[in-house]
Design an enzyme around this catalytic site. Sequence first.
Site, PDB file in Angstrom:
ATOM      1  N   CYS A 115       0.842  -1.207   0.000  1.00 23.48           N
ATOM      2  CA  CYS A 115       0.000   0.000   0.000  1.00 23.48           C
ATOM      3  C   CYS A 115       0.875   1.255   0.000  1.00 23.48           C
ATOM      4  O   CYS A 115       1.514   1.554  -0.991  1.00 23.48           O
ATOM      5  CB  CYS A 115      -0.988  -0.024   1.149  1.00 23.48           C
ATOM      6  SG  CYS A 115      -2.383   1.088   0.827  1.00 23.48           S
ATOM      7  N   HIS A 220      -3.596  -5.134   0.309  1.00 23.48           N
ATOM      8  CA  HIS A 220      -3.082  -5.532   1.635  1.00 23.48           C
ATOM      9  C   HIS A 220      -3.175  -7.045   1.810  1.00 23.48           C
ATOM     10  O   HIS A 220      -4.168  -7.543   2.346  1.00 23.48           O
ATOM     11  CB  HIS A 220      -3.895  -4.860   2.753  1.00 23.48           C
ATOM     12  CG  HIS A 220      -3.560  -3.427   2.976  1.00 23.48           C
ATOM     13  ND1 HIS A 220      -2.632  -3.007   3.901  1.00 23.48           N
ATOM     14  CD2 HIS A 220      -4.027  -2.303   2.383  1.00 23.48           C
ATOM     15  CE1 HIS A 220      -2.546  -1.689   3.878  1.00 23.48           C
ATOM     16  NE2 HIS A 220      -3.383  -1.229   2.967  1.00 23.48           N
ATOM     17  N   GLU A 222      -1.713  -8.876   3.971  1.00 24.22           N
ATOM     18  CA  GLU A 222      -1.735  -9.259   5.397  1.00 24.22           C
ATOM     19  C   GLU A 222      -3.147  -9.208   5.973  1.00 24.22           C
ATOM     20  O   GLU A 222      -3.390  -9.788   7.030  1.00 24.22           O
ATOM     21  CB  GLU A 222      -0.754  -8.381   6.200  1.00 24.22           C
ATOM     22  CG  GLU A 222      -1.270  -7.007   6.621  1.00 24.22           C
ATOM     23  CD  GLU A 222      -1.394  -5.996   5.479  1.00 24.22           C
ATOM     24  OE1 GLU A 222      -1.068  -6.326   4.322  1.00 24.22           O
ATOM     25  OE2 GLU A 222      -1.845  -4.862   5.765  1.00 24.22           O
TER      26      GLU A 222
END
Length: 250
Positions: A115, A220, A222
């Site tokens: 990001c 993202h 994660e």
Amino acid sequence: MANDTRPVIGIPARSVVDSSNGFRYSGSPLTYSNAIERAGGAPILIPLHLSEETLSAIYSRIDALLLAGGVDVHPKEFGEEIEAFCGEIDTARDETELRVTRWALADGHPILGICRGIQMLNVAAGGSLYQDIPAQIKTTQNHSYRSGDPYNLRAHPVEIDPASRVAKWLGTPEIEVNSLHHQSVKKVAPGLRVIARSPDGVIEAVESEDDRFLIGVQWHPELMDDDERFGKLFEAFVASAREYRARRKP
Ligand code: MN
């Protein structure tokens, strides 16, 4: 007890202020360090507001660099005036991240940018950013899902170059991703190439032109641990950090 099997992944922090007492912190969301740990790495937080000498002492002990998500990079760092539609800025973080990222680029450390991290990687390597997608790009796609929506919400598909490493690790050239950004890569830095876009043309991932591990993703991974394919990105990153450490410490 010494454990030297895990490569050390440096994660520069962000500025945090405790509103209850005004104390200033260097912080980082657990989602990043957890993802690195799950992939076999040892995450270490790099505090802000350190001297160049101290920062360099920490940098010399890391095997790879993770650039996390967060607020906007100051446009002066890519030669532009700040526009009204640019978002919040964290100059201490800009300073720390630009330093360590440029050192890592010069030395060949693996870098994964997520990001804000793809944006920081691109700026540190000489590229530029759109300061605000809705103001500067013709698109009807909302890239900035935030308040109220789950962070793993699949916002749009991305089309990935099938020859890229990212497509290989994900096992597919097209995948639905989350989208929590209002900026994106404009001029791509020398040495990087675009490997994924959303249907409106917004740049969603870059890789190094050579086989160094320089990877940036606008989504993202994660926050999408409901799909193990996204974990492969972290596993490849940690594996690259391990190889890099073995190469430089004979
Ligand atoms: Mn997006």
